[in-house]
Every structure is written in structure tokens, then in C-alpha cells.
Motif scaffolding. Structure first.
Motif, PDB file in Angstrom:
ATOM      1  N   ASP A  36      -1.291   6.676   3.583  1.00  0.00           N
ATOM      2  CA  ASP A  36      -1.925   5.376   3.758  1.00  0.00           C
ATOM      3  C   ASP A  36      -3.027   5.505   4.801  1.00  0.00           C
ATOM      4  O   ASP A  36      -2.778   5.467   6.007  1.00  0.00           O
ATOM      5  CB  ASP A  36      -0.876   4.336   4.180  1.00  0.00           C
ATOM      6  CG  ASP A  36      -1.481   2.948   4.383  1.00  0.00           C
ATOM      7  OD1 ASP A  36      -2.704   2.786   4.183  1.00  0.00           O
ATOM      8  OD2 ASP A  36      -0.725   2.030   4.758  1.00  0.00           O
ATOM      9  N   VAL A  65       0.836  -1.204   0.000  1.00  0.00           N
ATOM     10  CA  VAL A  65       0.000   0.000   0.000  1.00  0.00           C
ATOM     11  C   VAL A  65       0.869   1.252   0.000  1.00  0.00           C
ATOM     12  O   VAL A  65       0.585   2.230  -0.702  1.00  0.00           O
ATOM     13  CB  VAL A  65      -0.951  -0.009   1.211  1.00  0.00           C
ATOM     14  CG1 VAL A  65      -1.730   1.306   1.291  1.00  0.00           C
ATOM     15  CG2 VAL A  65      -1.907  -1.192   1.123  1.00  0.00           C
ATOM     16  N   LEU A  96      -5.465  -6.933   0.894  1.00  0.00           N
ATOM     17  CA  LEU A  96      -6.011  -5.574   0.949  1.00  0.00           C
ATOM     18  C   LEU A  96      -7.535  -5.612   1.025  1.00  0.00           C
ATOM     19  O   LEU A  96      -8.144  -4.905   1.846  1.00  0.00           O
ATOM     20  CB  LEU A  96      -5.557  -4.798  -0.284  1.00  0.00           C
ATOM     21  CG  LEU A  96      -6.111  -3.382  -0.459  1.00  0.00           C
ATOM     22  CD1 LEU A  96      -5.666  -2.485   0.694  1.00  0.00           C
ATOM     23  CD2 LEU A  96      -5.668  -2.798  -1.795  1.00  0.00           C
ATOM     24  N   ARG A 134      -6.972   3.029   1.129  1.00  0.00           N
ATOM     25  CA  ARG A 134      -6.962   1.584   0.895  1.00  0.00           C
ATOM     26  C   ARG A 134      -8.231   1.146   0.172  1.00  0.00           C
ATOM     27  O   ARG A 134      -8.181   0.269  -0.706  1.00  0.00           O
ATOM     28  CB  ARG A 134      -6.784   0.833   2.207  1.00  0.00           C
ATOM     29  CG  ARG A 134      -5.404   1.015   2.830  1.00  0.00           C
ATOM     30  CD  ARG A 134      -5.098   0.001   3.907  1.00  0.00           C
ATOM     31  NE  ARG A 134      -3.710   0.141   4.372  1.00  0.00           N
ATOM     32  CZ  ARG A 134      -2.980  -0.844   4.878  1.00  0.00           C
ATOM     33  NH1 ARG A 134      -3.491  -2.057   4.988  1.00  0.00           N
ATOM     34  NH2 ARG A 134      -1.736  -0.629   5.269  1.00  0.00           N
TER      35      ARG A 134
END
Length: 307
Positions: free
Chosen positions: A246, A235, A293, A251
Motif C-alpha cells: 500500500d 486498499v 480513495l 493508490r
């Protein structure tokens, strides 16, 4: 002083052989008879035996001449012969595996497999795969980074392939040699590759290489996708490359973007068939990280909306 016939008899060869090496300057004459016939001294016998020994090793005549002139080049000549022999053996092993592949398949499969195998040399090269990746990667990446990506993405043909590996490589070659099918609503490139998208691909690929390396042990251990250092690195590579942080929102957006990106799953599937499970491909690492993720995003959304 020996005549050409006497030298041939002592060496156990034909007169034609002695004349051949004499005419090429490998076996100098010591003189000529009154009638103009060749004469050789005792040193010619040792030289002829050395020539025969070198030729028994299948050294070409020019290389034999180099060794006779300078003995110190023998090591280089031998090394060159070993490289050439290695290439010939690799070609024979590849051809043998290809023949087994064609022999052991059904009659209905044979024509297609013959077409695939016939399109690659034996042993095959990787030029077509390299061209594919140079076209797939974003432009203007540093040469050092491109070399690193190609090293990871382009599999080398096995030196002693199985029939299944021959088929996998032939299919891989066919995959990269045909035009890429158009992707609806896109130009066939991931969003991070497109100019004007805000991404800095060089920074992205630097980070992705590290993330894939961290994910590889997880894949080899067959662990399910999960949070951790590999996912954070994955990420972070995307976040840094577009100047973002982040965050949970980033995300979620990244997961959506990656899900919509065009994929080359077939390439990685065939590469895995070629290299085996002990060497996780970058494609497999990418899929594992995308799954991690998505799983992490789903858990985060679930905790934000308790029942």
C-alpha cells in the motif's frame, strides 16, 4: 349403538359428512346392523367432533388422519400449517401492493409496470438475482465466501412491501434477467476478476467484505468520504490480493483501475430502493470508499506539488 343418521344428528353434521370420514378411515365403525347398515358407538361422537375441529383449522384430511393416529404429531402439523399460511399471506400482501401500484400510476405507465410486475411471482423468489451474481463473481471462489457475498448482495423481498418496493424488485428482476450489454474495450468484468490479471479474487473479496462493513456506519451517519480504517482496509484488500504494498503510487493506480472498471450501479440503486437507507448496500460502500480513495490521492498529489 347409533346409526349413521343418529350420529350425524348428534354431531350437527350431515350424513354425507359422516360417510365421507368413514370411507377415508378417519371414523371407524363399531359394527353393522343385520341389514348391513353402519353402526357407531359413543366414542365416534368425540372423534367426529375432533375431526371437525381440525378441519375448521383447514388441516388437510391426510394430516387429520396423522393426528388421530398419533396426537404427538399435532405440533408438527400446526407448525407446517403456519408456514404455509405465512407464505399465502406474503403472496396476498405482495399482490395487494402490486395492485395498488397499478391502480395509482398513470395510464401511460400502466402497461410497462404490468409487464414488470407480471414477470415475477407473488411473493417473488431470488433465484434470478443469485444466478446473476454467480455469473458476475470470478470463478472458483470458496463456497463459504460465495455464500457470504450472496447474503450481502441479494436482497430478500419484503414480507409486507409497499407499492414502491414491488416496483423496485420487479425492475431489479428485469435488470438481472436480461443479457448484460457489452462494455467497450472489456468483457464486462472488473479487472480484478480476469484470469491472468495477477489478482487473487478470494483474498480480495475476503478483505472487501471487511472494508464494506467498516464503511457502513459512515454511510448511515452520512459522513463524507474520508481517510481512515475503512479506506485502509479497502486498499489493503486490493494490495494483498495482487502481492503489492500500500503506497501512494499503488493508490493512484488503484483509483484509475477502479474508475475504468465496468459498473452495475443500477443494481445497487434498485437494491437501495428496496431495502431503505438504514441498510447501506455493498455498492454504496464501494462508491464511498472509491470517493475516499480519490480524495486522498488528490490531497497527496496536491501536497507534492505546492504552488
Amino acid at each position: 349403538m347409533w346409526s349413521i343418521g343418529e350420529l350425524a344428528e348428534r354431531a350437527g353434521v350431515t350424513v354425507k359428512t359422516v360417510r365421507f370420514y368413514s370411507d377415508r378411515g378417519l371414523l371407524p365403525e363399531a359394527g353393522r346392523s343385520a341389514g348391513g347398515h353402519r353402526r357407531y358407538g359413543p366414542e365416534a361422537l368425540d372423534r367426529l367432533r375432533l375431526i371437525r375441529s381440525l378441519r375448521t383449522l383447514d388441516l388437510p384430511v391426510p394430516d387429520v388422519g396423522r393426528v388421530l393416529e398419533r396426537e404427538d404429531v399435532l405440533e408438527d402439523v400446526i407448525a407446517g400449517q403456519l408456514r404455509e399460511l405465512g407464505s399465502q399471506l406474503a403472496a396476498l400482501r405482495w399482490r395487494e401492493a402490486a395492485l395498488h401500484l397499478l391502480r395509482d400510476c398513470s395510464a401511460g405507465e400502466r402497461a410497462d409496470r404490468l409487464r414488470l410486475v407480471g414477470a415475477v411471482s407473488a411473493p417473488p423468489g431470488t433465484d434470478a438475482l443469485t444466478r446473476f451474481w454467480r455469473g458476475w463473481l470470478p470463478p472458483r471462489l470458496p463456497a463459504r465466501l460465495v455464500s457470504s457475498i450472496l447474503e450481502q448482495a441479494v436482497p430478500q423481498p419484503p414480507a409486507d412491501p409497499t407499492p414502491a418496493q414491488v416496483l423496485a424488485f420487479a425492475r431489479l428482476h428485469a435488470f438481472v434477467s436480461r443479457p448484460c450489454p457489452p462494455t467497450p474495450g472489456a468483457d464486462g468484468q472488473p479487472a480484478a476478476h480476469k484470469s491472468g490479471s495477477g489478482y487473487r479474487p478470494a483474498m480480495l473479496y475476503e478483505g472487501l467484505g471487511e472494508a464494506y462493513a467498516l464503511a457502513s456506519p459512515e454511510l448511515r451517519a452520512q459522513r463524507p468520504p474520508h481517510d481512515g480504517e475503512a479506506l485502509d482496509c479497502f486498499v489493503a484488500a486490493y494490495a494483498r490480493s495482487c502481492g503489492a504494498r500500500d503506497t501512494p503510487a499503488f493508490r493512484r493506480a488503484l483509483g484509475g483501475m477502479l474508475a475504468a472498471d465496468p459498473r452495475i450501479d443500477r443494481y445497487w440503486q434498485l437494491t437501495a430502493e428496496l431495502t431503505g437507507p438504514s441498510q447501506p448496500t455493498p455498492g454504496a460502500a464501494h462508491d464511498w470508499l472509491c470517493a475516499a480513495l480519490d480524495a486522498g490521492t488528490a490531497r497527496s498529489e496536491g501536497s507534492d506539488h505546492p504552488l
